[in-house]
Scaffold this active site. Structure first.
Site, mmCIF file in Angstrom:
data_model
loop_
_atom_site.group_PDB
_atom_site.id
_atom_site.type_symbol
_atom_site.label_atom_id
_atom_site.label_comp_id
_atom_site.label_asym_id
_atom_site.label_seq_id
_atom_site.Cartn_x
_atom_site.Cartn_y
_atom_site.Cartn_z
ATOM 1 N NE ARG A 41 -3.558 2.193 2.802
ATOM 2 C CZ ARG A 41 -3.252 3.219 3.599
ATOM 3 N NH1 ARG A 41 -2.108 3.248 4.259
ATOM 4 N NH2 ARG A 41 -4.099 4.217 3.737
ATOM 5 C CB SER A 110 -12.820 -0.734 2.279
ATOM 6 O OG SER A 110 -11.466 -0.880 1.978
ATOM 7 C CE LYS A 139 -8.450 4.129 4.769
ATOM 8 N NZ LYS A 139 -8.321 5.073 3.649
#
Ligand SMILES: Cc1ncc(COP(=O)(O)OP(=O)(O)O)c(N)n1
Ligand SMILES: Cc1nc(C(=O)O)sc1CCOP(=O)(O)O
Ligand SMILES: [Mg+2]
Length: 210
Positions: A41, A110, A139
Site C-alpha cells: 500500500r 472495504s 489511516k
C-alpha cells in the site's frame, strides 16, 4: 458456503510504515513469524517506484508461497503479476476490476457503510475489509469506527470472509476474531515493532487460539 478464506494474518505494508527499515526485510520477518497474506500500500509513490517495490516484494513472497495483494492500482497489480487487489469506496469498484482484469484471483473491498452490504459490489468481492474496526493514526480518512459490535453485526449480514483492519494489536486481536473476523490485517503492530517476526508470531498465536 462462501467462507473459503485460508488467510489469517494479513500484513499491509509500505516503505513509510517501516520507518527507514528495509521493507523487504520487515515483510520477510513478518512472513517467518506467521503472516500469510501481504498487501503493498504505497499512497505516495509514483507508478514506476510503486511497480518496482511491488516486483521486489513479489519475488521475495513467491519464495514463501505467500500471495501479494496490491492496494488501489490495477495496473501495478497486473504488471507485477499480483494475486489480487484491494479497493475501497474511492477506487475502481470490484465489478470493474473483474471486467478489466479477468485473471484477478482476489478482490478485497472495504466496507465503511452498512448500506454497502446490500449493494451489488459485494458479489464481486472475495473478502470484505471491515474498515476500520478501531480508529487508527495510520489511516485517518475513515468513516465509521465499527468496533467489536460492528464486526459482530456485519458477521450476521454476510457470508463473505471478513478481514478486520484498523488499530488491531496483541491486546485486542483475540476479541476481534471472537467477534467474527476471519483474518486480521495490521500495519503498525508489525511494521513498527522492534521485532516484526516476534510481533507476527504473537498475533498469529492469538488468532489460532481465539
Ligand atoms: C485489508 C484492507 N482493508 C481495508 C483497506 C482500506 O482500503 P481503502 O478504503 O481503499 O483505503 P486505502 O487503503 O486505499 O487508503 C485496505 N487497504 N486493506
Ligand atoms: C490501510 C488501512 N485501512 C484501514 C481502514 O479502516 O480501511 S485502517 C488502515 C491502517 C491500519 O493500520 P494499523 O494497523 O497501524 O492501525
Ligand atoms: Mg483504496
Amino acid at each position: 458456503m462462501e467462507r473459503q478464506f485460508p488467510y489469517k494474518l494479513y500484513l499491509v505494508i509500505s516503505e513509510e510504515a517501516c520507518y527507514g527499515r528495509d521493507m523487504l526485510w520487515v515483510a520477510e520477518q513478518a512472513v517467518k513469524g506467521g503472516v500469510d497474506l501481504v498487501q503493498i500500500r504505497e499512497k505516495n509513490k509514483n507508478y514506476s517506484d510503486f511497480l518496482e517495490s511491488s516486483l521486489r516484494l513479489k519475488e521475495m513472497l513467491d519464495s514463501y508461497s505467500v500471495p501479494l495483494i496490491v492496494n488501489d492500482n490495477p495496473v501495478v497489480a497486473v504488471n507485477c503479476n499480483a494475486h489480487g487487489i484491494h479497493v475501497g469506496n474511492s477506487d475502481i469498484p470490484p465489478s470493474e476490476i473483474k471486467k478489466k482484469w479477468p485473471g484477478c484471483n482476489m478482490i478485497g473491498y472495504s466496507v465503511e457503510y452498512m448500506e454497502q452490504l446490500s449493494g451489488t459490489e459485494i458479489e464481486f468481492s472475495d473478502y470484505l475489509g471491515v474498515s476500520p474496526v478501531f480508529s487508527t493514526p495510520t489511516k485517518t480518512d475513515t468513516v465509521t469506527e465499527w468496533g467489536l459490535k460492528g464486526v459482530e453485526q456485519i458477521r450476521t449480514l454476510t457470508d463473505k470472509p471478513l478481514v478486520a483492519i484498523g488499530g488491531i494489536n496483541q491486546f485486542n486481536a483475540k476479541q476481534v476474531i471472537q467477534a467474527g473476523a476471519d483474518c486480521l490485517a495490521v500495519v503498525s503492530a508489525i511494521c513498527a515493532a522492534d521485532n516484526p517476526a516476534k510481533a507476527a508470531e504473537t498475533l498469529r498465536n492469538l488468532i489460532e487460539t481465539a
